[in-house]
Design a protein around this motif. Structure first.
Motif, mmCIF file in Angstrom:
data_model
loop_
_atom_site.group_PDB
_atom_site.id
_atom_site.type_symbol
_atom_site.label_atom_id
_atom_site.label_comp_id
_atom_site.label_asym_id
_atom_site.label_seq_id
_atom_site.Cartn_x
_atom_site.Cartn_y
_atom_site.Cartn_z
ATOM 1 N N LEU A 135 7.601 0.251 -0.945
ATOM 2 C CA LEU A 135 6.916 1.187 -0.053
ATOM 3 C C LEU A 135 7.155 2.627 -0.488
ATOM 4 O O LEU A 135 6.252 3.464 -0.422
ATOM 5 N N TYR A 136 8.352 2.903 -0.957
ATOM 6 C CA TYR A 136 8.689 4.260 -1.397
ATOM 7 C C TYR A 136 8.107 4.537 -2.775
ATOM 8 O O TYR A 136 7.717 5.669 -3.071
ATOM 9 N N GLU A 137 8.028 3.490 -3.609
ATOM 10 C CA GLU A 137 7.346 3.644 -4.898
ATOM 11 C C GLU A 137 5.879 4.010 -4.675
ATOM 12 O O GLU A 137 5.338 4.917 -5.326
ATOM 13 N N PHE A 138 5.257 3.306 -3.748
ATOM 14 C CA PHE A 138 3.848 3.587 -3.448
ATOM 15 C C PHE A 138 3.692 4.966 -2.810
ATOM 16 O O PHE A 138 2.755 5.706 -3.135
ATOM 17 N N ALA A 139 4.590 5.319 -1.895
ATOM 18 C CA ALA A 139 4.473 6.594 -1.170
ATOM 19 C C ALA A 139 4.604 7.798 -2.089
ATOM 20 O O ALA A 139 4.108 8.881 -1.769
ATOM 21 N N THR A 140 5.252 7.619 -3.222
ATOM 22 C CA THR A 140 5.474 8.728 -4.154
ATOM 23 C C THR A 140 4.729 8.539 -5.474
ATOM 24 O O THR A 140 5.004 9.220 -6.449
ATOM 25 N N SER A 141 3.773 7.614 -5.490
ATOM 26 C CA SER A 141 3.089 7.267 -6.740
ATOM 27 C C SER A 141 2.031 8.290 -7.145
ATOM 28 O O SER A 141 1.612 8.327 -8.300
ATOM 29 N N GLY A 142 1.568 9.092 -6.187
ATOM 30 C CA GLY A 142 0.475 10.007 -6.479
ATOM 31 C C GLY A 142 -0.890 9.352 -6.403
ATOM 32 O O GLY A 142 -1.911 10.004 -6.626
ATOM 33 N N ASP A 143 -0.920 8.066 -6.068
ATOM 34 C CA ASP A 143 -2.175 7.339 -5.914
ATOM 35 C C ASP A 143 -2.505 7.269 -4.431
ATOM 36 O O ASP A 143 -1.723 6.737 -3.640
ATOM 37 N N LEU A 144 -3.659 7.796 -4.033
ATOM 38 C CA LEU A 144 -4.027 7.892 -2.628
ATOM 39 C C LEU A 144 -3.946 6.557 -1.914
ATOM 40 O O LEU A 144 -3.431 6.462 -0.781
ATOM 41 N N TRP A 145 -4.432 5.500 -2.563
ATOM 42 C CA TRP A 145 -4.513 4.204 -1.880
ATOM 43 C C TRP A 145 -3.149 3.544 -1.781
ATOM 44 O O TRP A 145 -2.843 2.899 -0.770
ATOM 45 N N GLU A 146 -2.321 3.684 -2.800
ATOM 46 C CA GLU A 146 -0.956 3.167 -2.690
ATOM 47 C C GLU A 146 -0.183 3.927 -1.610
ATOM 48 O O GLU A 146 0.617 3.333 -0.870
ATOM 49 N N GLU A 147 -0.426 5.215 -1.511
ATOM 50 C CA GLU A 147 0.241 6.013 -0.470
ATOM 51 C C GLU A 147 -0.188 5.539 0.919
ATOM 52 O O GLU A 147 0.644 5.419 1.829
ATOM 53 N N ARG A 148 -1.471 5.259 1.073
ATOM 54 C CA ARG A 148 -1.926 4.752 2.378
ATOM 55 C C ARG A 148 -1.384 3.341 2.641
ATOM 56 O O ARG A 148 -1.007 3.023 3.767
ATOM 57 N N ILE A 149 -1.343 2.506 1.608
ATOM 58 C CA ILE A 149 -0.758 1.171 1.766
ATOM 59 C C ILE A 149 0.679 1.273 2.267
ATOM 60 O O ILE A 149 1.110 0.509 3.143
ATOM 61 N N SER A 150 1.436 2.221 1.728
ATOM 62 C CA SER A 150 2.847 2.337 2.097
ATOM 63 C C SER A 150 3.009 2.571 3.591
ATOM 64 O O SER A 150 3.796 1.884 4.254
ATOM 65 N N ILE A 151 2.292 3.525 4.141
ATOM 66 C CA ILE A 151 2.461 3.843 5.562
ATOM 67 C C ILE A 151 1.780 2.803 6.445
ATOM 68 O O ILE A 151 2.311 2.432 7.504
ATOM 69 N N MET A 152 0.629 2.273 6.015
ATOM 70 C CA MET A 152 -0.072 1.290 6.834
ATOM 71 C C MET A 152 0.671 -0.040 6.897
ATOM 72 O O MET A 152 0.557 -0.767 7.887
ATOM 73 N N SER A 153 1.432 -0.367 5.871
ATOM 74 C CA SER A 153 2.221 -1.603 5.904
ATOM 75 C C SER A 153 3.206 -1.608 7.056
ATOM 76 O O SER A 153 3.546 -2.665 7.600
ATOM 77 N N THR A 154 3.654 -0.433 7.460
ATOM 78 C CA THR A 154 4.680 -0.352 8.497
ATOM 79 C C THR A 154 4.136 -0.622 9.892
ATOM 80 O O THR A 154 4.914 -0.749 10.842
ATOM 81 N N LEU A 155 2.825 -0.744 10.031
ATOM 82 C CA LEU A 155 2.265 -1.118 11.326
ATOM 83 C C LEU A 155 2.834 -2.462 11.777
ATOM 84 O O LEU A 155 3.037 -2.696 12.973
ATOM 85 N N HIS A 156 3.101 -3.336 10.817
ATOM 86 C CA HIS A 156 3.724 -4.624 11.153
ATOM 87 C C HIS A 156 5.100 -4.412 11.775
ATOM 88 O O HIS A 156 5.433 -5.042 12.786
ATOM 89 N N PHE A 157 5.910 -3.543 11.178
ATOM 90 C CA PHE A 157 7.254 -3.302 11.705
ATOM 91 C C PHE A 157 7.182 -2.741 13.124
ATOM 92 O O PHE A 157 7.975 -3.113 13.990
ATOM 93 N N ILE A 158 6.233 -1.835 13.348
ATOM 94 C CA ILE A 158 6.112 -1.184 14.653
ATOM 95 C C ILE A 158 5.708 -2.187 15.730
ATOM 96 O O ILE A 158 6.380 -2.315 16.764
ATOM 97 N N ILE A 159 4.623 -2.906 15.482
ATOM 98 C CA ILE A 159 4.043 -3.763 16.521
ATOM 99 C C ILE A 159 4.808 -5.069 16.680
ATOM 100 O O ILE A 159 5.102 -5.493 17.807
ATOM 101 N N LYS A 160 5.138 -5.705 15.571
ATOM 102 C CA LYS A 160 5.737 -7.031 15.641
ATOM 103 C C LYS A 160 7.253 -6.995 15.843
ATOM 104 O O LYS A 160 7.831 -7.930 16.407
ATOM 105 N N GLU A 161 7.908 -5.940 15.352
ATOM 106 C CA GLU A 161 9.361 -5.909 15.380
ATOM 107 C C GLU A 161 9.931 -4.737 16.178
ATOM 108 O O GLU A 161 11.146 -4.639 16.353
ATOM 109 N N ARG A 162 9.053 -3.852 16.610
ATOM 110 C CA ARG A 162 9.481 -2.647 17.334
ATOM 111 C C ARG A 162 10.563 -1.894 16.551
ATOM 112 O O ARG A 162 11.566 -1.441 17.089
ATOM 113 N N GLU A 163 10.294 -1.788 15.286
ATOM 114 C CA GLU A 163 11.199 -1.097 14.367
ATOM 115 C C GLU A 163 10.462 0.115 13.800
ATOM 116 O O GLU A 163 9.341 -0.001 13.301
#
Length: 237
Positions: A135-163
């Motif tokens: 997630l951090y590799e993607f967030a700092t990759s300079g690629d717009l879509w990998e950066e969005r993937i990094s933050i959007m992946s965490t929706l699972h942690f928020i909703i399913k795990e309340r993390e």
């Protein structure tokens, strides 16, 4: 590519209309210099697309799905991702291979709808109990879509795990990003945190809202009481 993939493509193309193609090309910003420049659309509605893929959810091999994901046509890539999502949910034996394909194919997951239908349904749950370095590799990759993937992946942690920890760390990394697609995604994830713990969201906002892009802030505080929302917008917090 096997016959079932060719049949799926044919089924999808039969649902395409020129009127819709022109609309979605504008909607997904395919003009010169825009984020979707060069993307090819057929003009298929999401309900039609989802209906078309139903007979093929179990039939198509992961290898053929990977090839489908490489298609130049946007809706073919979307179809592949939706099938990957379904297979990830229903077949635990395929999950590791699906994640490997997903993380190695980000060049084809190259618009916000493709990211948003898949990241929190594939990469998010996979990383639930695993190291999250990617997630951090993607967030700092300079690629717009990998950066969005990094933050959007965490929706699972928020909703399913309340993390919330991963979301907040990534939000801080992306805080001053220049693209509004990242502003919207980060603001959206902060808003999702606020639905569960407004205290957590406000703690982050109070520290960072004055340097946040305006769009990010507006997305983050969209559900706040109006008086409090105005206090943030006017810098009175």
């Amino acid at each position: 590519m096997k016959n079932d993939v060719l049949e799926l493509k044919k089924s999808l193309m039969e649902k395409a209309t020129e009127e819709r193609r022109l609309k979605v090309m504008y909607y997904f910003k395919t003009g010169k210099g825009e984020y979707g420049e060069g993307d090819t659309f057929l003009g298929i509605s999401n309900p039609d697309l989802r209906e078309c893929i139903k007979p093929y959810l179990k039939k198509i091999s992961l290898e053929d799905l990977q090839e489908l994901l490489k298609s130049k046509e946007h809706e073919f890539r979307l179809a592949a991702l939706l099938i990957f999502v379904d297979r990830y949910r229903k077949n635990s034996e395929e999950r590791e291979e699906i994640v490997n394909i997903y993380t190695q194919s980000t060049r084809y997951i190259n618009n916000w709808d493709l990211v948003d239908c898949s990241a929190h349904n594939i990469l998010g749950p996979w990383l639930s109990s695993r190291p999250r370095d990617i997630l951090y590799e993607f967030a700092t990759s300079g690629d717009l879509w990998e950066e969005r993937i990094s933050i959007m992946s965490t929706l699972h942690f928020i909703i399913k795990e309340r993390e919330f920890e991963e979301t907040l760390k990534l939000a801080k990394i992306l805080l001053t990003h220049k693209h509004d697609l990242i502003h919207k995604a980060v603001g959206w994830m902060l808003r999702e945190i606020g639905k569960i713990s407004m205290e957590t969201e406000e703690k982050f906002l109070k520290e960072h809202y004055k340097v946040m892009p305006r769009t990010m802030l507006r997305y983050a505080i969209e559900k706040f009481p109006e008086e409090l929302r105005q206090d943030y917008l006017k810098g009175r917090v």
